[in-house]
Design a protein around this motif. Structure first.
Motif, mmCIF file in Angstrom:
data_model
loop_
_atom_site.group_PDB
_atom_site.id
_atom_site.type_symbol
_atom_site.label_atom_id
_atom_site.label_comp_id
_atom_site.label_asym_id
_atom_site.label_seq_id
_atom_site.Cartn_x
_atom_site.Cartn_y
_atom_site.Cartn_z
ATOM 1 N N ILE A 133 -3.639 11.863 11.348
ATOM 2 C CA ILE A 133 -2.208 11.418 11.964
ATOM 3 C C ILE A 133 -1.476 10.752 11.729
ATOM 4 C CG2 ILE A 133 -1.724 9.788 13.634
ATOM 5 C CD1 ILE A 133 -4.289 10.428 15.380
ATOM 6 N N LEU A 134 -2.122 9.380 10.476
ATOM 7 C CA LEU A 134 -1.141 9.194 9.639
ATOM 8 C C LEU A 134 -0.403 9.823 8.854
ATOM 9 C CD1 LEU A 134 -1.504 5.748 9.388
ATOM 10 C CD2 LEU A 134 -2.660 6.099 7.563
ATOM 11 N N GLU A 135 -1.362 10.506 8.467
ATOM 12 C CA GLU A 135 -0.479 11.708 7.524
ATOM 13 C C GLU A 135 0.966 12.209 8.640
ATOM 14 O OE1 GLU A 135 -3.199 14.743 5.543
ATOM 15 O OE2 GLU A 135 -1.951 15.568 5.024
ATOM 16 N N HIS A 136 0.215 13.050 9.625
ATOM 17 C CA HIS A 136 1.698 13.798 9.776
ATOM 18 C C HIS A 136 2.628 12.753 10.506
ATOM 19 C CE1 HIS A 136 -0.637 17.962 10.108
ATOM 20 N NE2 HIS A 136 -1.247 17.580 10.655
ATOM 21 N N SER A 137 2.163 11.460 10.999
ATOM 22 C CA SER A 137 3.290 10.977 11.079
ATOM 23 C C SER A 137 4.294 10.553 9.932
ATOM 24 C CB SER A 137 2.611 9.685 11.203
ATOM 25 O OG SER A 137 2.225 9.748 12.624
ATOM 26 N N PHE A 138 3.388 9.911 8.932
ATOM 27 C CA PHE A 138 4.473 9.539 7.881
ATOM 28 C C PHE A 138 4.896 10.980 7.849
ATOM 29 C CE2 PHE A 138 1.488 6.481 5.483
ATOM 30 C CZ PHE A 138 2.122 6.124 6.804
ATOM 31 N N GLN A 139 4.778 12.504 7.729
ATOM 32 C CA GLN A 139 5.646 13.368 7.234
ATOM 33 C C GLN A 139 7.363 13.463 8.037
ATOM 34 O OE1 GLN A 139 2.965 16.397 6.942
ATOM 35 N NE2 GLN A 139 2.360 16.304 4.873
ATOM 36 N N TYR A 140 6.694 13.475 9.929
ATOM 37 C CA TYR A 140 7.492 13.491 10.952
ATOM 38 C C TYR A 140 8.329 12.984 10.967
ATOM 39 C CZ TYR A 140 9.190 14.720 14.564
ATOM 40 O OH TYR A 140 10.121 14.387 15.928
ATOM 41 N N PHE A 141 7.887 11.421 10.456
ATOM 42 C CA PHE A 141 9.017 11.415 9.899
ATOM 43 C C PHE A 141 10.452 11.762 8.903
ATOM 44 C CE2 PHE A 141 11.485 6.838 8.650
ATOM 45 C CZ PHE A 141 11.959 6.093 10.237
ATOM 46 N N GLU A 152 6.653 -1.304 5.396
ATOM 47 C CA GLU A 152 6.422 -2.069 6.705
ATOM 48 C C GLU A 152 6.173 -0.871 7.731
ATOM 49 O OE1 GLU A 152 5.567 -5.210 6.609
ATOM 50 O OE2 GLU A 152 4.795 -5.554 8.911
ATOM 51 N N GLY A 153 7.169 0.237 7.651
ATOM 52 C CA GLY A 153 6.091 1.134 8.869
ATOM 53 C C GLY A 153 5.306 1.369 8.744
ATOM 54 N N LYS A 154 5.031 2.389 7.701
ATOM 55 C CA LYS A 154 3.088 2.948 7.598
ATOM 56 C C LYS A 154 2.619 1.739 7.737
ATOM 57 C CE LYS A 154 5.285 5.183 3.452
ATOM 58 N NZ LYS A 154 5.397 6.365 2.100
ATOM 59 N N LEU A 155 2.226 0.355 7.230
ATOM 60 C CA LEU A 155 1.582 -0.017 7.905
ATOM 61 C C LEU A 155 1.051 -0.933 8.915
ATOM 62 C CD1 LEU A 155 2.594 -3.107 4.719
ATOM 63 C CD2 LEU A 155 0.617 -1.503 4.947
ATOM 64 N N GLY A 172 -19.089 -0.380 19.094
ATOM 65 C CA GLY A 172 -19.724 0.155 18.100
ATOM 66 C C GLY A 172 -20.620 1.396 17.737
ATOM 67 N N ILE A 173 -19.559 2.233 17.679
ATOM 68 C CA ILE A 173 -19.566 3.352 17.491
ATOM 69 C C ILE A 173 -18.481 4.062 16.229
ATOM 70 C CG2 ILE A 173 -21.369 4.485 19.235
ATOM 71 C CD1 ILE A 173 -18.950 5.747 20.820
ATOM 72 N N GLY A 174 -17.291 2.993 16.564
ATOM 73 C CA GLY A 174 -16.781 4.035 16.356
ATOM 74 C C GLY A 174 -15.903 2.798 15.249
ATOM 75 N N GLY A 175 -16.124 2.281 14.875
ATOM 76 C CA GLY A 175 -15.444 0.801 14.257
ATOM 77 C C GLY A 175 -15.026 1.519 12.429
ATOM 78 N N VAL A 176 -13.979 1.110 12.021
ATOM 79 C CA VAL A 176 -13.006 1.433 10.854
ATOM 80 C C VAL A 176 -12.577 0.745 10.038
ATOM 81 C CG1 VAL A 176 -11.191 3.432 9.746
ATOM 82 C CG2 VAL A 176 -13.410 4.414 12.023
ATOM 83 N N ILE A 177 -12.805 0.622 9.125
ATOM 84 C CA ILE A 177 -11.928 -0.759 7.952
ATOM 85 C C ILE A 177 -11.754 0.014 6.633
ATOM 86 C CG2 ILE A 177 -12.427 -2.640 7.143
ATOM 87 C CD1 ILE A 177 -13.152 -3.054 10.026
ATOM 88 N N PRO A 178 -10.388 -0.101 7.167
ATOM 89 C CA PRO A 178 -10.091 1.414 6.005
ATOM 90 C C PRO A 178 -9.001 0.066 4.654
ATOM 91 C CG PRO A 178 -8.117 1.047 7.408
ATOM 92 C CD PRO A 178 -9.448 0.295 7.886
ATOM 93 N N ILE A 179 -8.804 0.681 3.440
ATOM 94 C CA ILE A 179 -8.029 -0.369 2.858
ATOM 95 C C ILE A 179 -7.056 1.130 2.736
ATOM 96 C CG2 ILE A 179 -8.258 -0.819 0.272
ATOM 97 C CD1 ILE A 179 -11.016 -1.346 0.359
ATOM 98 N N PHE A 180 -5.721 0.867 2.286
ATOM 99 C CA PHE A 180 -4.359 1.358 2.713
ATOM 100 C C PHE A 180 -3.911 1.377 0.671
ATOM 101 C CE2 PHE A 180 -0.137 2.511 3.848
ATOM 102 C CZ PHE A 180 -0.153 3.328 3.636
#
Lengths: 315, 258
Positions: A133-141, A152-155, A172-180
């Protein structure tokens, strides 16, 4: 022929069908009705598409922690360090469910656009959907608004997706902790001519930036390094030690030094964390290592990694 | 309507004349393949005319800016939704043209009580090999024309024919670098511009201008305009292959054009 006559003719001809037969009935979009101010999630909503069922809290009847007999793939070690040219970001390849290794070639470091990368830890199903979703959102913008989304918008976009996933994380089944990791091209004064390596002195700033998120979507900038996943507890202290007292500060390292350091850290994590894989010499499976620099996102080749392993093992 | 076909045809013809009159003076657009992809260029006065649609698809148009914007958003939105819903590889120019754009253009043109789109659109799709590259021109009435090597957008069919016959002299795509492609594109643009300024419908009216005059036409246009060029580049990292050329790259091509 005046306007009234035209209207009369139109009535005689029957109503003019105004809806174009678009690629999919569910994504029917009409000219003039498609201004979503660059917000991809609004566009999907308008087209009748739900953004990944996992990201939308819904009443599935599930309450409390996930039942013990459902095994969810998770666990990881991902690391990002600022080095001389930008950011180097890496992840091991193992996916586990309970005590089982279910896959040894998982990609956990995903390119989002030309200058940004998401390293994921936690539930891969959710993490991959967030990355998509992130990839498509940045591209669409960029495509619709004719400019890049700001840093700031990306963050904030990533924050929003992580926050939307809170219900799954709480179960407890879908936690995500990413590094950007991102290279801010507006802050690249020194990267065209890379400075000579310096030791124990802070090198001049480059545009590489590392951001760490919590489960609620708050983001924090980590100046020099970040690590997350089940193996991260074994190496966070090492990173701090290296950066403070090491022979060469992380951000003064060249690409080879940074690569060897990251490989050593992943190897250390795999030694103590069963859910993190190291370098599998027999199967020739290497960690994923990417660079985020002024030139964009690059992938460090397996051949180069093998060379670094060989060099390191002879020292 | 069926009982008054002549009045309908008359109305359509009036509409056609009106739209063509509006398009006649539009700044031409040139699209041609070069050794690392496809380039589109035009000279404009601040209003952007070359756009990224999807990973391997770009768009340019002449016509009313509001119509260009509406239809650009339509195709961009549709491609974005489709790319997300399925996969980005499932988005292709053929489907966008035939199932979204041509239909919409035709419907608006023939709905004589509604507003017509004052537009001609050129789309480029970068294939996996040069012979798979596609240029698709969609006329305001929904007619579609497809080319593989090069294509042009001009105010009238005569202008387009003349520009295309000039483009036919271009070196083979594999031998054409970006700078040379830009120069050739600007020469072709000058041919189209020269014809658009003449008040002639004579198909025999050849532009008959030499290289020096072409340069003079471009220099004249650059007094109050600027070159806009976008490429779909095979060498671009990542899935998105489009980028606008920087002023530095365009200046370098102009300086090499002597």
């Amino acid at each position: 022929m005046n306007h009234e006559e035209f209207e009369h003719l139109a009535v005689a001809r029957g109503p003019v069908p105004r809806e174009p037969s678009t690629l999919s009935a569910r994504s029917a979009l009409l000219p003039g009705e498609t201004n979503h101010k660059g917000d991809f999630l609004s566009l999907l909503k308008h087209a009748g598409i739900e953004t990944g069922s996992a990201l939308t809290p819904r009443d599935t009847g599930a309450r409390g922690p996930v039942p013990h007999d459902i095994e969810i793939a998770h666990s990881t070690t991902v690391i990002a360090v600022r080095y001389r040219n930008g950011v180097m970001i890496a992840g091991d390849r193992r996916a586990t469910a309970g005590t089982s290794v279910i896959y040894d070639k998982a990609e956990k470091v995903l390119q989002i656009d030309r200058h940004s990368v998401l390293a994921i830890s936690g539930s891969p199903a959710i993490a991959y959907e967030i990355a998509r979703i992130l990839e498509h959102s940045f591209q669409y913008f960029r495509r619709s608004q004719l400019q890049e989304l700001s840093l700031e918008g990306k963050l904030r976009m990533l924050s929003r997706l992580i926050r939307d996933n809170l219900a799954m994380a709480l179960q407890g089944i879908g936690g995500v902790i990413p590094i950007f990791a991102i290279y801010d091209t507006k802050n690249n004064a020194t990267t065209a001519a890379a400075p000579e390596p310096v030791t124990h002195e802070r090198s001049t700033e480059n545009g590489g930036k590392i951001f760490f998120y919590d489960a609620l979507g708050a983001h924090f900038e980590n100046v020099d390094f970040a690590t997350t996943g089940s193996g991260s507890i074994w190496i966070r202290g090492v990173l701090r030690y290296l950066n403070r007292w090491g022979e060469t500060r992380l951000e003064a390292m060249d690409e080879r030094q940074a690569t060897i350091t990251i490989l050593r850290l992943l190897d250390t994590a795999s030694e103590y964390d069963a859910a993190t894989s190291g370098y599998n010499a027999k199967a020739q499976i290497f960690p994923t290592v990417k660079t985020v620099t002024q030139d964009g996102v690059g992938t460090v080749s397996d051949e180069y990694l093998e060379e670094c392993y060989a060099e390191d093992s002879t020292q | 309507m069926r009982d008054e076909p002549y009045r309908w045809i008359e109305a359509i013809q009036d509409r056609r004349d009106y739209i063509e009159d509006q398009l006649r003076l539009g700044s031409p657009v040139v699209g041609l393949g070069y050794n690392e992809g496809m380039v589109m260029l035009t000279i404009g006065r601040g209003q952007r005319k070359i756009f990224e649609v999807h990973d391997r698809i770009a768009l340019s148009a002449i016509g009313h800016p509001a119509d260009i914007e509406r239809l650009r958003m339509l195709v961009t939105d549709t491609a974005s939704v489709q790319g997300f819903q399925n996969a980005t590889e499932d988005v292709n120019l053929h489907r966008l043209t035939n199932f979204v754009l041509a239909h919409t253009f035709k419907q608006a043109f023939e709905s004589i009580v509604g507003e017509a789109f004052i537009i001609k659109m050129l789309l480029a799709e970068l294939g996996n090999a040069p012979e798979q590259n596609r240029w698709t021109l969609i006329n305001y009435d929904g007619n579609v024309r497809t080319d593989t090597v090069a294509s042009v957008l001009g105010g009238t069919e005569i202008i387009e024919e003349r520009m295309k016959s000039y483009l036919a002299n271009a070196p083979a795509q594999a031998d054409l670098g970006l700078n040379a492609a830009l120069q050739f594109g600007l020469e072709t643009w000058a041919v189209g511009k020269e014809l658009s300024l003449r008040d002639s419908e004579d198909p025999e009216d050849e532009p008959d201008i030499d290289a020096e005059q072409m340069r003079a036409i471009v220099d004249e246009a650059l007094k109050d305009g600027e070159i806009e060029a976008g490429v779909l580049e095979t060498t671009q990292r990542g899935a998105s292959k489009f980028r606008l050329l920087s002023p530095v790259e365009i200046q370098a091509a102009l300086e090499a054009w002597n």
